[in-house]
Design a protein around this motif. Structure first.
Motif, PDB file in Angstrom:
ATOM      1  N   ALA A  27      23.063 -26.344 -18.705  1.00 21.31           N
ATOM      2  CA  ALA A  27      24.389 -26.960 -18.807  1.00 21.31           C
ATOM      3  C   ALA A  27      25.461 -25.916 -19.079  1.00 21.31           C
ATOM      4  CB  ALA A  27      24.391 -28.017 -19.900  1.00 21.31           C
ATOM      5  N   THR A  28      25.125 -24.904 -19.865  1.00 23.63           N
ATOM      6  CA  THR A  28      26.164 -23.948 -20.258  1.00 23.63           C
ATOM      7  C   THR A  28      26.260 -22.770 -19.289  1.00 23.63           C
ATOM      8  OG1 THR A  28      24.568 -22.882 -21.728  1.00 23.63           O
ATOM      9  CG2 THR A  28      26.018 -24.538 -22.692  1.00 23.63           C
ATOM     10  N   ASP A  32      21.112 -19.727 -12.477  1.00 26.21           N
ATOM     11  CA  ASP A  32      20.926 -18.309 -12.160  1.00 26.21           C
ATOM     12  C   ASP A  32      21.111 -17.412 -13.369  1.00 26.21           C
ATOM     13  OD1 ASP A  32      20.624 -18.441  -9.122  1.00 26.21           O
ATOM     14  OD2 ASP A  32      22.430 -19.609  -9.488  1.00 26.21           O
ATOM     15  N   LEU A  33      22.031 -17.779 -14.244  1.00 28.65           N
ATOM     16  CA  LEU A  33      22.262 -16.940 -15.414  1.00 28.65           C
ATOM     17  C   LEU A  33      21.284 -17.222 -16.542  1.00 28.65           C
ATOM     18  CD1 LEU A  33      24.920 -16.335 -13.896  1.00 28.65           C
ATOM     19  CD2 LEU A  33      26.001 -16.185 -16.112  1.00 28.65           C
ATOM     20  N   SER A 109      23.264 -28.064 -14.699  1.00 32.90           N
ATOM     21  CA  SER A 109      23.869 -27.870 -13.377  1.00 32.90           C
ATOM     22  C   SER A 109      23.049 -26.856 -12.597  1.00 32.90           C
ATOM     23  CB  SER A 109      25.305 -27.386 -13.523  1.00 32.90           C
ATOM     24  OG  SER A 109      25.354 -26.012 -13.800  1.00 32.90           O
ATOM     25  N   ASN A 114      20.973 -23.624  -3.331  1.00 29.66           N
ATOM     26  CA  ASN A 114      19.850 -22.704  -3.493  1.00 29.66           C
ATOM     27  C   ASN A 114      18.632 -23.288  -2.798  1.00 29.66           C
ATOM     28  OD1 ASN A 114      17.505 -21.452  -4.407  1.00 29.66           O
ATOM     29  ND2 ASN A 114      18.484 -20.793  -6.276  1.00 29.66           N
ATOM     30  N   PHE A 165      26.845 -39.991  -8.012  1.00 33.15           N
ATOM     31  CA  PHE A 165      26.070 -38.816  -8.422  1.00 33.15           C
ATOM     32  C   PHE A 165      26.980 -37.590  -8.529  1.00 33.15           C
ATOM     33  CE2 PHE A 165      21.909 -40.757  -6.835  1.00 33.15           C
ATOM     34  CZ  PHE A 165      21.386 -40.855  -8.109  1.00 33.15           C
ATOM     35  N   ALA A 166      27.866 -37.458  -7.570  1.00 32.57           N
ATOM     36  CA  ALA A 166      28.733 -36.271  -7.559  1.00 32.57           C
ATOM     37  C   ALA A 166      29.652 -36.252  -8.774  1.00 32.57           C
ATOM     38  CB  ALA A 166      29.551 -36.232  -6.269  1.00 32.57           C
ATOM     39  N   ARG A 167      30.073 -37.414  -9.225  1.00 28.44           N
ATOM     40  CA  ARG A 167      30.971 -37.458 -10.380  1.00 28.44           C
ATOM     41  C   ARG A 167      30.275 -36.982 -11.655  1.00 28.44           C
ATOM     42  NH1 ARG A 167      32.832 -36.640  -7.260  1.00 28.44           N
ATOM     43  NH2 ARG A 167      34.331 -37.573  -5.874  1.00 28.44           N
ATOM     44  N   ASP A 170      31.102 -33.374 -11.610  1.00 31.94           N
ATOM     45  CA  ASP A 170      32.428 -33.066 -11.070  1.00 31.94           C
ATOM     46  C   ASP A 170      33.111 -31.998 -11.920  1.00 31.94           C
ATOM     47  OD1 ASP A 170      35.030 -33.100 -10.093  1.00 31.94           O
ATOM     48  OD2 ASP A 170      34.868 -35.218  -9.575  1.00 31.94           O
ATOM     49  N   PRO A 171      33.580 -30.935 -11.287  1.00 28.61           N
ATOM     50  CA  PRO A 171      34.238 -29.877 -12.062  1.00 28.61           C
ATOM     51  C   PRO A 171      35.585 -30.291 -12.645  1.00 28.61           C
ATOM     52  CG  PRO A 171      34.382 -29.422  -9.708  1.00 28.61           C
ATOM     53  CD  PRO A 171      33.476 -30.609  -9.857  1.00 28.61           C
ATOM     54  N   VAL A 172      36.138 -31.386 -12.182  1.00 33.96           N
ATOM     55  CA  VAL A 172      37.463 -31.788 -12.668  1.00 33.96           C
ATOM     56  C   VAL A 172      37.453 -31.987 -14.182  1.00 33.96           C
ATOM     57  CG1 VAL A 172      39.192 -33.611 -12.633  1.00 33.96           C
ATOM     58  CG2 VAL A 172      38.197 -32.817 -10.490  1.00 33.96           C
ATOM     59  N   MET A 175      37.696 -28.708 -15.943  1.00 33.89           N
ATOM     60  CA  MET A 175      39.023 -28.093 -15.826  1.00 33.89           C
ATOM     61  C   MET A 175      40.015 -28.774 -16.759  1.00 33.89           C
ATOM     62  SD  MET A 175      39.412 -27.245 -11.725  1.00 33.89           S
ATOM     63  CE  MET A 175      38.285 -28.097 -10.645  1.00 33.89           C
TER      64      MET A 175
ATOM     65  N   LYS B  29      24.712 -19.656   1.797  1.00 37.49           N
ATOM     66  CA  LYS B  29      23.702 -19.392   0.784  1.00 37.49           C
ATOM     67  C   LYS B  29      24.254 -19.395  -0.627  1.00 37.49           C
ATOM     68  CE  LYS B  29      20.786 -16.425   2.186  1.00 37.49           C
ATOM     69  NZ  LYS B  29      19.986 -15.255   2.599  1.00 37.49           N
ATOM     70  N   ASP B  32      24.820 -16.060  -5.297  1.00 34.14           N
ATOM     71  CA  ASP B  32      23.655 -15.401  -5.879  1.00 34.14           C
ATOM     72  C   ASP B  32      22.608 -15.042  -4.842  1.00 34.14           C
ATOM     73  OD1 ASP B  32      24.269 -15.592  -8.865  1.00 34.14           O
ATOM     74  OD2 ASP B  32      24.599 -17.618  -8.163  1.00 34.14           O
ATOM     75  N   LEU B  33      22.463 -15.907  -3.852  1.00 35.88           N
ATOM     76  CA  LEU B  33      21.465 -15.615  -2.827  1.00 35.88           C
ATOM     77  C   LEU B  33      21.973 -14.659  -1.766  1.00 35.88           C
ATOM     78  CD1 LEU B  33      20.068 -18.057  -4.191  1.00 35.88           C
ATOM     79  CD2 LEU B  33      19.212 -18.635  -1.942  1.00 35.88           C
ATOM     80  N   GLN B 113      30.084 -21.698 -12.988  1.00 35.70           N
ATOM     81  CA  GLN B 113      30.073 -21.302 -14.392  1.00 35.70           C
ATOM     82  C   GLN B 113      29.616 -19.866 -14.594  1.00 35.70           C
ATOM     83  OE1 GLN B 113      29.316 -23.943 -17.282  1.00 35.70           O
ATOM     84  NE2 GLN B 113      29.503 -25.803 -16.080  1.00 35.70           N
ATOM     85  N   TYR B 162      43.656 -30.677  -9.646  1.00 34.36           N
ATOM     86  CA  TYR B 162      42.239 -30.341  -9.805  1.00 34.36           C
ATOM     87  C   TYR B 162      41.376 -31.216  -8.907  1.00 34.36           C
ATOM     88  CZ  TYR B 162      43.776 -27.950 -14.095  1.00 34.36           C
ATOM     89  OH  TYR B 162      44.404 -27.140 -15.001  1.00 34.36           O
ATOM     90  N   ALA B 166      38.850 -29.944  -6.139  1.00 32.10           N
ATOM     91  CA  ALA B 166      37.434 -30.296  -6.267  1.00 32.10           C
ATOM     92  C   ALA B 166      36.911 -30.913  -4.976  1.00 32.10           C
ATOM     93  CB  ALA B 166      37.220 -31.258  -7.435  1.00 32.10           C
ATOM     94  N   ASP B 170      33.365 -30.669  -2.543  1.00 28.35           N
ATOM     95  CA  ASP B 170      32.629 -31.853  -2.974  1.00 28.35           C
ATOM     96  C   ASP B 170      31.285 -31.939  -2.264  1.00 28.35           C
ATOM     97  OD1 ASP B 170      31.760 -34.429  -3.618  1.00 28.35           O
ATOM     98  OD2 ASP B 170      33.811 -35.136  -3.797  1.00 28.35           O
ATOM     99  N   PRO B 171      30.204 -32.086  -3.014  1.00 23.88           N
ATOM    100  CA  PRO B 171      28.893 -32.160  -2.377  1.00 23.88           C
ATOM    101  C   PRO B 171      28.658 -33.430  -1.569  1.00 23.88           C
ATOM    102  CG  PRO B 171      28.697 -32.553  -4.737  1.00 23.88           C
ATOM    103  CD  PRO B 171      30.120 -32.136  -4.480  1.00 23.88           C
ATOM    104  N   VAL B 172      29.515 -34.427  -1.768  1.00 23.64           N
ATOM    105  CA  VAL B 172      29.304 -35.693  -1.062  1.00 23.64           C
ATOM    106  C   VAL B 172      29.301 -35.491   0.452  1.00 23.64           C
ATOM    107  CG1 VAL B 172      30.284 -37.948  -0.556  1.00 23.64           C
ATOM    108  CG2 VAL B 172      30.212 -37.134  -2.909  1.00 23.64           C
ATOM    109  N   MET B 175      26.009 -34.194   1.613  1.00 24.34           N
ATOM    110  CA  MET B 175      24.945 -35.198   1.537  1.00 24.34           C
ATOM    111  C   MET B 175      25.065 -36.185   2.687  1.00 24.34           C
ATOM    112  SD  MET B 175      24.499 -35.957  -2.569  1.00 24.34           S
ATOM    113  CE  MET B 175      25.878 -35.487  -3.598  1.00 24.34           C
TER     114      MET B 175
END
Lengths: 205, 205
Positions: A27-28, A32-33, A109, A114, A165-167, A170-172, A175, B29, B32-33, B113, B162, B166, B170-172, B175
């Motif tokens: 989450a934080t 990858d990190l 997240s 990937n 699911f996307a919500r 959501d990065p909003v 922010m 990708k 990171d990839l 992030q 924002y 976003a 959006d991943p929607v 999908m």
DNA sequence: GTCTATAGCCAGATAGAC
DNA sequence: GTCTATCTGGCTATAGAC
């Protein structure tokens, strides 16, 4: 009640602790990190021991996703005990819950694209089972809400599902939170309102 | 017209080619990839040569982000030549454009992030300049649309901004695309419609 | 500015004793 | 199952010749 051996209980407790660490780190910092060394350190065991419980980093991530899906399903099951509420109210409650989890810094997240991790998740039966279970329950509400005319029947129900699911990630929200100007409940209500107003039928014109 | 030396033109052309490769790899990708080796190979030069043009992987990503921001700004500037359209129509056109870019597989995606990369981007003056320029232009339309009552004036304008950003990743959309059941224009119109219906004022109740 | 070759590092995964 | 110590591969970045 089958008696569960003490050792197995301890194992379970330990693995739960590991998964919670993974969940928080995902989450934080994101997948990858997050390093396996870090997970081991925070969970208080050696990396090699960690690999006795989970055979790969992918599997760690999968376990965290399973955990959050199970929490979501549990929330949905609670809501099912109040069948007098409208389907759209139930859906709103679910979205509100996901936003609260996000604000609490507990929504893992993963990198969306990937391919390696995605493949690993798709091969994870437990994950896929939970995902389908949740999708089915939400799908039932969605289709009912569309019949009731509270969600636009012209939209494919899967579009509605994907949107919800996307919500959840959501990065909003992040922010807005970063701007530091608004209260948590206020932000959540704005997002719930804009999401469901967007899915509602347009004015009959 | 100041005369530009031939060598500099060639340099520019080559760097543009590199940035386009980076852009496509980021879109497919993710950061990171994407490896620097890969960028060098696809751009047709040795990795060491690549590092003569861009001093780090972060800078490569930054250049790709600058590129897409400049494309967006160019699109906005085109729209500004048709001042008879309502602000909300202009905003819709911008969102539609970002969705088209996404569908074309040309929207670079960075880890949201990743603190290291985020810090590098914030320190990238060119990137920050473009970001503010675009935000300002969109912000003007947003506030006008709120005055006109086509966007809910009760929402903070930054929330609207924002939200539009976003939707660009959006991943929607991905999908829906993966389901393979809908045409590109159909998907885009659904997303534009749900986005702006969500931002519109509610019924006066 | 371009190349080949390599340094240096970091993180995922493992060996093997206990 | 736990540990310490190590392997291994792949990645960013650089040296140095041309």
């Amino acid at each position: 009640m089958a008696r569960v051996p003490y050792r197995e209980q301890m194992l379970q407790v330990r693995e739960n602790a590991i998964v919670e660490v993974v969940n928080r780190l995902l989450a934080t910092k994101g997948y990858d990190l997050m390093t396996v060394d870090e997970v081991a350190a925070e969970a208080g065991l050696a990396k090699a021991s960690l690999y006795k419980h989970f055979t790969s980093k992918d599997e760690l991530a999968g376990a965290a996703m399973v955990r959050v899906l199970e929490l979501a399903i549990a929330h949905v099951n609670e809501l099912l005990k109040a069948p007098d509420r409208t389907p759209v109210a139930q859906l709103q409650s679910v979205v509100r819950w996901t936003l609260q989890v996000q604000l609490a810094g507990e929504m893992p997240s993963l990198p969306a694209q990937n391919s390696k991790l995605s493949a690993s998740l798709r091969a994870n039966r437990k994950y896929m089972d939970r995902l389908f279970e949740l999708s089915d329950k939400l799908g039932a509400w969605i289709e009912q809400a569309q019949k009731d005319g509270q969600v636009d029947p012209a939209l494919p129900s899967e579009l509605v599902l994907y949107t919800l699911f996307a919500r959840a990630c959501d990065p909003v929200l992040g922010m807005l939170k970063a701007s530091g100007q608004y209260s948590d409940p206020q932000m959540i209500e704005w997002l719930v309102a804009t999401t469901f107003r967007g899915l509602a039928p347009g004015l009959p014109s």
